[in-house]
Design an enzyme around this catalytic site. Structure first.
Site, PDB file in Angstrom:
ATOM      1  N   ASP A   1       0.838  -1.199   0.000  1.00 59.04           N
ATOM      2  CA  ASP A   1       0.000   0.000   0.000  1.00 59.04           C
ATOM      3  C   ASP A   1       0.873   1.248   0.000  1.00 59.04           C
ATOM      4  O   ASP A   1       2.039   1.207   0.404  1.00 59.04           O
ATOM      5  CB  ASP A   1      -0.887   0.028   1.253  1.00 59.04           C
TER       6      ASP A   1
HETATM    7  N1  URA Z   1      -1.225  -5.982   3.800  1.00 60.72           N
HETATM    8  C1  URA Z   1      -1.737  -4.742   3.811  1.00 60.72           C
HETATM    9  O1  URA Z   1      -2.787  -4.508   4.380  1.00 60.72           O
HETATM   10  N2  URA Z   1      -1.044  -3.765   3.178  1.00 60.72           N
HETATM   11  C2  URA Z   1       0.148  -3.976   2.571  1.00 60.72           C
HETATM   12  O2  URA Z   1       0.739  -3.033   2.026  1.00 60.72           O
HETATM   13  C3  URA Z   1       0.680  -5.273   2.580  1.00 60.72           C
HETATM   14  C4  URA Z   1      -0.037  -6.264   3.199  1.00 60.72           C
END
Ligand code: URA
Length: 229
Positions: free
Chosen positions: A103
């Site tokens: 993310d």
């Molecule tokens: N899980 C998440 O919620 N976000 C990420 O960036 C990676 C794994």
């Protein structure tokens, strides 16, 4: 392989641009300028210097980036700059893609490659490649939350429970979580499912690779594709 062709395979531009770099004396090998675009080189173990930057020949590019917060993994980002802007032009030119996305606000170990087969192999749900996440939570982490993450929680897009391969509390509000799938927002959704909330998220390991201590956010380095067998 001919020098101009080598530069072309490494992403330095069109064949004409690559020949131009050589003609202009911008390519060195073992400290010596090589100004003949047709000069032949053995590519195995070859290290060039192009416009002052050391460039080891790589048949396939595989790099590890310390992803900072505030960057999107997509090639066409919507709200923030792409992680691709942190890589040098030749890697972008080769079309490297993230192996599984993080993310925008997640930091840590991100692999990128131009090897489609490797992307498939490392993101396939059947392969169960472990990924380790260091999670900072809003509320104190309870033993019950850790147990439920290990036992499995049901997320809204799949009736089958997803469980952490490993999970431990770290300090009062931290969790170290190992997952072997890569579902959308998986860590955030799993932590929410047990009644807590992710405030910070950092990936510290991917398969056999851990984020090197001396790699600052925004920096990258080459990875030997043989790390993954
Ligand atoms: N899980 C998440 O919620 N976000 C990420 O960036 C990676 C794994």
């Amino acid at each position: 392989m001919k020098l101009a062709q080598i530069l072309f395979t490494q992403g330095f531009g069109t064949r004409r641009v690559c020949a131009g770099l050589v003609d202009a004396g911008l390519v060195r090998c073992k400290g010596e300028v090589v100004d003949d675009p047709q000069a032949e080189f053995e590519t195995d173990g070859l290290v060039l210097e192009v416009e002052g930057r050391e460039w080891p020949y790589q048949a396939r590019a595989l790099v590890l980036l310390h992803k900072p917060s505030g960057y999107e993994c997509s090639q066409k980002p919507r709200h923030h700059p792409s992680v691709m802007t942190l890589l040098p032009g030749p890697l972008r030119q080769r079309g490297v893609q993230a192996i599984g996305r993080l993310d925008e606000d997640t930091t840590g170990l991100l692999l990128l490659t131009d090897d489609g087969a490797l992307i498939h192999r490392l993101t396939s749900p059947k392969k169960h490649v472990p990924k380790v996440y260091e999670v900072g939570c809003k509320h104190a982490v309870t033993a019950d939350q850790v147990e439920r993450l290990l036992a499995g929680v049901v997320l809204d897009d799949d009736p089958a429970p997803v469980r952490a391969a490993a999970c431990e509390a770290v300090g009062e509000r931290g969790i170290r979580l190992t997952l072997t799938e890569g579902k959308y927002h998986q860590v955030k959704r799993m932590v929410a499912a047990v009644g807590n909330r992710v405030e910070t998220l950092h990936r510290s390991a991917f398969g056999p690779l851990t984020l090197p201590d001396d790699l600052a956010p925004g920096q990258w380095r080459w990875v030997d594709p043989l790390s993954f067998g």
